[in-house]
Design an enzyme around this catalytic site. Structure first.
Site, short mmCIF file in Angstrom:
data_model
loop_
_atom_site.label_atom_id
_atom_site.label_comp_id
_atom_site.label_asym_id
_atom_site.label_seq_id
_atom_site.Cartn_x
_atom_site.Cartn_y
_atom_site.Cartn_z
N HIS A 217 0.34 4.44 -2.40
CA HIS A 217 0.10 5.80 -1.90
C HIS A 217 1.23 6.75 -2.26
O HIS A 217 1.03 7.96 -2.35
CB HIS A 217 -0.15 5.77 -0.39
CG HIS A 217 -1.54 5.36 -0.03
ND1 HIS A 217 -2.18 5.74 1.12
CD2 HIS A 217 -2.44 4.60 -0.72
CE1 HIS A 217 -3.41 5.23 1.14
NE2 HIS A 217 -3.57 4.52 0.04
N HIS B 27 -6.33 -5.91 -1.99
CA HIS B 27 -7.15 -6.00 -0.78
C HIS B 27 -7.41 -7.44 -0.35
O HIS B 27 -8.29 -7.70 0.45
CB HIS B 27 -8.46 -5.24 -0.97
CG HIS B 27 -8.29 -3.75 -0.96
ND1 HIS B 27 -9.31 -2.86 -1.16
CD2 HIS B 27 -7.17 -2.98 -0.75
CE1 HIS B 27 -8.85 -1.61 -1.08
NE2 HIS B 27 -7.55 -1.65 -0.86
N ASN C 92 -3.66 8.40 5.17
CA ASN C 92 -2.41 7.74 5.59
C ASN C 92 -2.26 7.59 7.10
O ASN C 92 -1.55 6.70 7.57
CB ASN C 92 -1.21 8.53 5.05
CG ASN C 92 -1.08 8.43 3.54
OD1 ASN C 92 -1.43 7.40 2.95
ND2 ASN C 92 -0.60 9.49 2.91
N ARG D 122 0.82 -1.21 0.00
CA ARG D 122 0.00 0.00 0.00
C ARG D 122 0.86 1.27 0.00
O ARG D 122 0.50 2.28 -0.61
CB ARG D 122 -0.91 -0.01 1.24
CG ARG D 122 -1.87 1.15 1.30
CD ARG D 122 -2.93 0.89 2.38
NE ARG D 122 -3.92 1.96 2.44
CZ ARG D 122 -4.13 2.71 3.52
NH1 ARG D 122 -3.42 2.52 4.61
NH2 ARG D 122 -5.07 3.64 3.51
#
Ligand code: HEM
Ligand SMILES: *[C@@H]1O[C@H](CO)[C@@H](O)[C@H](O)[C@H]1NC(C)=O
Ligand SMILES: *[C@@H]1O[C@H](CO)[C@@H](O)[C@H](O)[C@H]1NC(C)=O
Ligand SMILES: *[C@@H]1O[C@H](CO)[C@@H](O)[C@H](O)[C@H]1NC(C)=O
Ligand SMILES: *[C@@H]1O[C@H](CO)[C@@H](O)[C@H](O)[C@H]1NC(C)=O
Ligand SMILES: *[C@@H]1O[C@H](CO)[C@@H](O)[C@H](O)[C@H]1NC(C)=O
Length: 357
Positions: free
Chosen positions: A62, A190, A91, A58
């Site tokens: 990001h 996910h 975040n 992730r």
């Protein structure tokens, strides 16, 4: 001179130029151990906490979606002042893996000082995390340089939200030159990791801010899954509520295609997950991946490489940060290359970076 410098760096932001400049084996001569050292740091962290693999996958996402894959997500201080990407609700507090990047950076700095960018370390670490959880291996084109701007606003504006509809998700990825299929493929991440309550609590409780919160079941959730989530997450949940649940409860640390099998069962945790089976175009892609794990894994690796090219800075742009949390001190930025990078920053960003130079 300054104008030429700006022009040179503006070129770096053209997708075609950037694509030509990343390359597999970028550190083969300058730091041959770089990728092995990163892999060791990731493996050590994973042995201690398997969830960090999800965190690192992730982290790369990001990073890339906010000002390109330039490690801006790692900065704790923005030279132009103000809050950084890390302070965005997208975040904080959920993003994790920063310590692993710092450990990997310490190892490569010891072996080859000032050579390997933090942005490349993040890309390598995501790949290694995918290897550890999914037995998928792929080569990472490298040569990214680190950015010098990180703002909370950019993170707020560019990261897709768990409440997004299918068309908002498609638009968010299209803005990064990623297709609808790429979006569905990458959402399969996910299948690992966890979420804090705040990202889905509105699907199981209504009127949360009143004295009479009401149990509800979002149309995309199975009643039993909703009941479980409601038992876990109090109606007064906030961003700070320290309760988490697995995105894929069956195999939270295995990168499999279970995500796509959960969606039709009303077990996509976020509104955005469920949207992928509601929208006809994405639903067809979801069924394809639910039926063929090999197909998804191949596409996932390819899409990660594609994501890793978003708006990268290469060549004379940016810098190789010495400490991933902060931009290099101006005293060490006095080479021509660094001056070029600094001059270009205000042109590329919206914040008042110029003030710090
Ligand atoms: C399609 C749009 C996406 C949305 C709306 C979204 C949203 C979210 C949210 C809300 C969380 C939980 C945050 C929290 O703890 O509250 C999460 C977790 C996660 N996301 Fe996404 N995401 C998206 C796409 C992606 C992509 C493209 C990747 C990587 C390729 C990714 C990888 C992950 C991982 C691995 C986790 C678990 C993190 C951990 O355990 O630390 N997501 N996502
Ligand atoms: C689209 O990407 C640009 C950077 O290329 C960014 O400035 C803008 O905020 C993004 N918009 C959305 C809605 O993500
Ligand atoms: C929320 O509260 C209002 C006012 O009390 C009520 O009319 C409404 O039905 C409640 N919503 C749900 C989903 O229960
Ligand atoms: C939130 O609700 C729980 C019970 O569901 C309660 O124990 C807790 O004190 C509440 N927290 C706040 C900050 O109101
Ligand atoms: C699954 O996908 C792989 C990779 O594209 C392909 O080779 C294989 O034939 C597919 N399997 C089935 C049953 O369709
Ligand atoms: C990197 O910078 C941060 C913030 O200034 C500092 O706390 C940390 O100790 C530094 N790390 C190293 C390895 O110097």
């Amino acid at each position: 001179m300054a104008l030429l410098a700006v022009a040179a760096c503006v070129l770096c932001f053209l997708p075609g130029m950037a694509r030509a400049q990343l390359r597999v084996g970028f550190y083969d001569t300058t730091c041959p151990n770089a990728e092995a050292l990163v892999r060791q740091a990731v493996a050590a962290a994973f042995a201690n906490d398997a969830g960090l693999a999800a965190g690192l996958i992730r982290l790369h996402f990001h990073d890339c979606f906010v000002r390109g894959c330039d490690a801006s997500v790692l900065l704790t201080v923005n030279p132009g002042g103000g809050d950084t990407e890390r302070d965005s609700p997208a975040n904080n507090p959920s993003l994790r893996g920063f310590d692993v990047i710092d450990a990997a950076k310490a190892a490569v700095e010891q072996s080859c000082p000032g050579t390997v960018s933090c942005a490349d370390i993040v890309a390598f670490a995501a790949r290694d995390s995918i290897g550890l959880t999914g037995s998928v291996s792929y080569q990472v084109p490298a040569g990214r340089r680190d950015g010098k701007v990180s703002t909370k606003q950019d993170a707020n504006d560019n990261l897709p939200r768990p409440t997004f509809t299918a068309s908002q998700l498609v638009a968010s990825f299209a803005n990064k030159s990623l297709t609808t299929e790429d979006m569905v493929v990458l959402s399969g991440a996910h299948t690992v990791g966890r979420s804090f309550c705040n990202s889905f609590v509105d699907r199981v409780w209504a009127n949360r801010s009143t004295t009479n919160p009401t149990p509800i079941v979002d149309a995309g959730l199975s009643a039993s899954y909703a009941a479980l989530l409601r038992a876990l997450c109090p109606a007064n949940t906030t961003q700070a509520t320290p309760i988490t649940t697995a995105l894929d409860p069956g195999t939270p640390n295995v990168l499999d295609n279970n995500y796509y099998k959960l969606l039709p069962r009303g077990m996509g945790l976020f509104v955005s997950d469920n949207q992928l089976r509601v929208d006809a175009t994405t639903a067809a892609i979801v069924s394809g991946f639910a039926a063929n794990e090999t197909l998804w894994k191949e596409k996932f690796a390819a899409a990660m490489v594609k994501m890793g090219r978003i708006q990268v800075q290469t060549g004379a742009c940016g810098e190789v940060r010495l400490n991933c949390s902060v931009v290099n001190p101006t005293s060490s930025s006095s080479t021509v290359v660094e001056l070029l990078g600094s001059t270009a920053a205000p042109a590329a960003g919206q914040e008042g970076v110029a003030a710090s130079y």
